[in-house]
Each structure stands twice: as C-alpha cells, then as structure tokens.
Design a protein around this motif. Structure first.
Motif, PDB file in Angstrom:
ATOM      1  N   ALA A   1      30.995  25.138  32.474  1.00 57.15           N
ATOM      2  CA  ALA A   1      31.821  26.247  31.999  1.00 57.15           C
ATOM      3  C   ALA A   1      32.008  27.279  33.107  1.00 57.15           C
ATOM      4  CB  ALA A   1      31.187  26.901  30.775  1.00 57.15           C
ATOM      5  N   LYS A   2      30.924  27.611  33.777  1.00 61.51           N
ATOM      6  CA  LYS A   2      31.006  28.602  34.850  1.00 61.51           C
ATOM      7  C   LYS A   2      31.890  28.108  35.990  1.00 61.51           C
ATOM      8  CE  LYS A   2      28.378  31.560  37.891  1.00 61.51           C
ATOM      9  NZ  LYS A   2      27.080  32.076  38.275  1.00 61.51           N
ATOM     10  N   ALA A   3      31.780  26.835  36.330  1.00 62.14           N
ATOM     11  CA  ALA A   3      32.610  26.277  37.399  1.00 62.14           C
ATOM     12  C   ALA A   3      34.093  26.407  37.056  1.00 62.14           C
ATOM     13  CB  ALA A   3      32.233  24.819  37.649  1.00 62.14           C
ATOM     14  N   MET A   4      34.453  26.144  35.814  1.00 58.51           N
ATOM     15  CA  MET A   4      35.850  26.279  35.389  1.00 58.51           C
ATOM     16  C   MET A   4      36.299  27.728  35.458  1.00 58.51           C
ATOM     17  SD  MET A   4      37.475  23.544  34.574  1.00 58.51           S
ATOM     18  CE  MET A   4      36.756  22.020  35.107  1.00 58.51           C
ATOM     19  N   GLN A   5      35.422  28.638  35.022  1.00 59.87           N
ATOM     20  CA  GLN A   5      35.767  30.066  35.061  1.00 59.87           C
ATOM     21  C   GLN A   5      35.932  30.564  36.492  1.00 59.87           C
ATOM     22  OE1 GLN A   5      36.855  31.747  32.732  1.00 59.87           O
ATOM     23  NE2 GLN A   5      35.903  31.180  30.819  1.00 59.87           N
ATOM     24  N   VAL A   6      35.053  30.118  37.379  1.00 58.25           N
ATOM     25  CA  VAL A   6      35.142  30.530  38.780  1.00 58.25           C
ATOM     26  C   VAL A   6      36.449  30.025  39.383  1.00 58.25           C
ATOM     27  CG1 VAL A   6      34.136  30.170  41.076  1.00 58.25           C
ATOM     28  CG2 VAL A   6      32.670  30.801  39.156  1.00 58.25           C
ATOM     29  N   THR A   7      36.764  28.758  39.138  1.00 59.35           N
ATOM     30  CA  THR A   7      38.008  28.185  39.655  1.00 59.35           C
ATOM     31  C   THR A   7      39.207  28.938  39.110  1.00 59.35           C
ATOM     32  OG1 THR A   7      36.989  26.010  39.851  1.00 59.35           O
ATOM     33  CG2 THR A   7      39.385  26.083  39.798  1.00 59.35           C
ATOM     34  N   ARG A   8      39.201  29.173  37.810  1.00 60.75           N
ATOM     35  CA  ARG A   8      40.297  29.912  37.184  1.00 60.75           C
ATOM     36  C   ARG A   8      40.461  31.300  37.787  1.00 60.75           C
ATOM     37  NH1 ARG A   8      39.365  33.252  32.112  1.00 60.75           N
ATOM     38  NH2 ARG A   8      38.357  34.273  33.814  1.00 60.75           N
ATOM     39  N   THR A   9      39.356  32.002  37.973  1.00 55.32           N
ATOM     40  CA  THR A   9      39.412  33.350  38.521  1.00 55.32           C
ATOM     41  C   THR A   9      39.923  33.340  39.963  1.00 55.32           C
ATOM     42  OG1 THR A   9      37.624  34.055  37.067  1.00 55.32           O
ATOM     43  CG2 THR A   9      38.026  35.409  39.016  1.00 55.32           C
ATOM     44  N   GLN A  10      39.475  32.386  40.759  1.00 61.08           N
ATOM     45  CA  GLN A  10      39.943  32.289  42.141  1.00 61.08           C
ATOM     46  C   GLN A  10      41.453  32.046  42.203  1.00 61.08           C
ATOM     47  OE1 GLN A  10      37.393  29.170  43.584  1.00 61.08           O
ATOM     48  NE2 GLN A  10      35.858  30.606  44.325  1.00 61.08           N
ATOM     49  N   ILE A  11      41.927  31.132  41.386  1.00 64.92           N
ATOM     50  CA  ILE A  11      43.361  30.834  41.365  1.00 64.92           C
ATOM     51  C   ILE A  11      44.141  32.061  40.921  1.00 64.92           C
ATOM     52  CG2 ILE A  11      45.173  29.486  40.225  1.00 64.92           C
ATOM     53  CD1 ILE A  11      43.078  27.184  40.046  1.00 64.92           C
ATOM     54  N   TRP A  12      43.667  32.707  39.864  1.00 64.76           N
ATOM     55  CA  TRP A  12      44.391  33.866  39.322  1.00 64.76           C
ATOM     56  C   TRP A  12      44.403  35.019  40.317  1.00 64.76           C
ATOM     57  CZ3 TRP A  12      47.870  33.407  35.933  1.00 64.76           C
ATOM     58  CH2 TRP A  12      48.427  34.534  35.357  1.00 64.76           C
ATOM     59  N   LYS A  13      43.292  35.260  40.983  1.00 64.29           N
ATOM     60  CA  LYS A  13      43.254  36.338  41.981  1.00 64.29           C
ATOM     61  C   LYS A  13      44.223  36.059  43.119  1.00 64.29           C
ATOM     62  CE  LYS A  13      38.644  38.227  41.359  1.00 64.29           C
ATOM     63  NZ  LYS A  13      37.305  38.416  41.950  1.00 64.29           N
ATOM     64  N   LYS A  14      44.236  34.813  43.580  1.00 63.76           N
ATOM     65  CA  LYS A  14      45.151  34.435  44.668  1.00 63.76           C
ATOM     66  C   LYS A  14      46.599  34.594  44.216  1.00 63.76           C
ATOM     67  CE  LYS A  14      44.177  31.067  47.495  1.00 63.76           C
ATOM     68  NZ  LYS A  14      43.971  29.722  48.077  1.00 63.76           N
ATOM     69  N   ARG A  15      46.864  34.194  42.989  1.00 63.98           N
ATOM     70  CA  ARG A  15      48.235  34.265  42.460  1.00 63.98           C
ATOM     71  C   ARG A  15      48.711  35.705  42.286  1.00 63.98           C
ATOM     72  NH1 ARG A  15      52.120  31.575  39.756  1.00 63.98           N
ATOM     73  NH2 ARG A  15      53.091  32.564  37.987  1.00 63.98           N
ATOM     74  N   THR A  16      47.823  36.584  41.892  1.00 63.25           N
ATOM     75  CA  THR A  16      48.234  37.960  41.582  1.00 63.25           C
ATOM     76  C   THR A  16      48.036  38.936  42.726  1.00 63.25           C
ATOM     77  OG1 THR A  16      46.081  38.433  40.575  1.00 63.25           O
ATOM     78  CG2 THR A  16      47.846  37.663  39.108  1.00 63.25           C
ATOM     79  N   SER A  17      47.404  38.492  43.814  1.00 58.76           N
ATOM     80  CA  SER A  17      47.211  39.418  44.943  1.00 58.76           C
ATOM     81  C   SER A  17      48.510  39.549  45.722  1.00 58.76           C
ATOM     82  CB  SER A  17      46.085  38.925  45.859  1.00 58.76           C
ATOM     83  OG  SER A  17      46.460  37.737  46.499  1.00 58.76           O
ATOM     84  N   PRO A  18      48.739  40.744  46.265  1.00 62.89           N
ATOM     85  CA  PRO A  18      49.951  40.943  47.056  1.00 62.89           C
ATOM     86  C   PRO A  18      49.930  40.062  48.303  1.00 62.89           C
ATOM     87  CG  PRO A  18      48.652  42.973  46.919  1.00 62.89           C
ATOM     88  CD  PRO A  18      47.912  41.898  46.169  1.00 62.89           C
ATOM     89  N   ALA A  19      51.102  39.607  48.683  1.00 69.08           N
ATOM     90  CA  ALA A  19      51.195  38.772  49.885  1.00 69.08           C
ATOM     91  C   ALA A  19      50.846  39.600  51.123  1.00 69.08           C
ATOM     92  CB  ALA A  19      52.604  38.211  50.018  1.00 69.08           C
ATOM     93  N   SER A  20      50.150  38.970  52.033  1.00 69.30           N
ATOM     94  CA  SER A  20      49.746  39.682  53.246  1.00 69.30           C
ATOM     95  C   SER A  20      50.852  39.699  54.260  1.00 69.30           C
ATOM     96  CB  SER A  20      48.523  39.010  53.869  1.00 69.30           C
ATOM     97  OG  SER A  20      47.483  38.937  52.937  1.00 69.30           O
TER      98      SER A  20
END
Length: 75
Positions: free
Chosen positions: A56-75
């Motif tokens: 469960a934690k592995a899925m949550q970590v993966t989900r959070t990483q993807i979501w953060k990357k998706r929602t972070s402003p482009a550099s």
C-alpha cells in the motif's frame, strides 16, 4: 468493475482487476494521467485492506511522486 468489487469489500477479487485497469490506463492514457494516478490510490486502498501495508505504501509513494511531478511548475 474492480472499483465496485473493492467498494463491497471483496479485495482479493478486486486486486487483479484493478491491476489490469492500471496497466491499461498506463498504456493508453500515460503513467501521469489523473485516471492512472487514481488507479494507484485504489490499489493502495486494496493492499491496505488486505493487510499488506508495504505494498500500500509503495503505491502511495509512486502516486505521490507522479502527482508532484505532474503538478510542479516546469523548470
């Protein structure tokens, strides 16, 4: 269908369906599409309910990483 089975607590039946849905979504929509990310959350819920907190934690970590990357402003 997997989400419906999950909703009524039949987690062992829901897991393979949700895994397949996640694979299809990744293939067709992309790994960072909101529906794909939501499928990871659904899997995390199932794993937690099945007494598999590490998965469960592995899925949550993966989900959070993807979501953060998706929602972070482009550099």
């Amino acid at each position: 269908f997997g989400f419906s089975i999950q909703a009524i607590g039949r987690y062992n039946e829901a897991e393979p369906l949700l895994l397949e849905a996640s694979k299809v979504q990744q293939r067709t929509l992309g790994h960072d599409h909101p529906h794909t990310v939501a499928s990871l959350s659904n899997l995390a819920t199932v794993y937690d309910a099945m007494g598999e907190p590490e998965r469960a934690k592995a899925m949550q970590v993966t989900r959070t990483q993807i979501w953060k990357k998706r929602t972070s402003p482009a550099s």
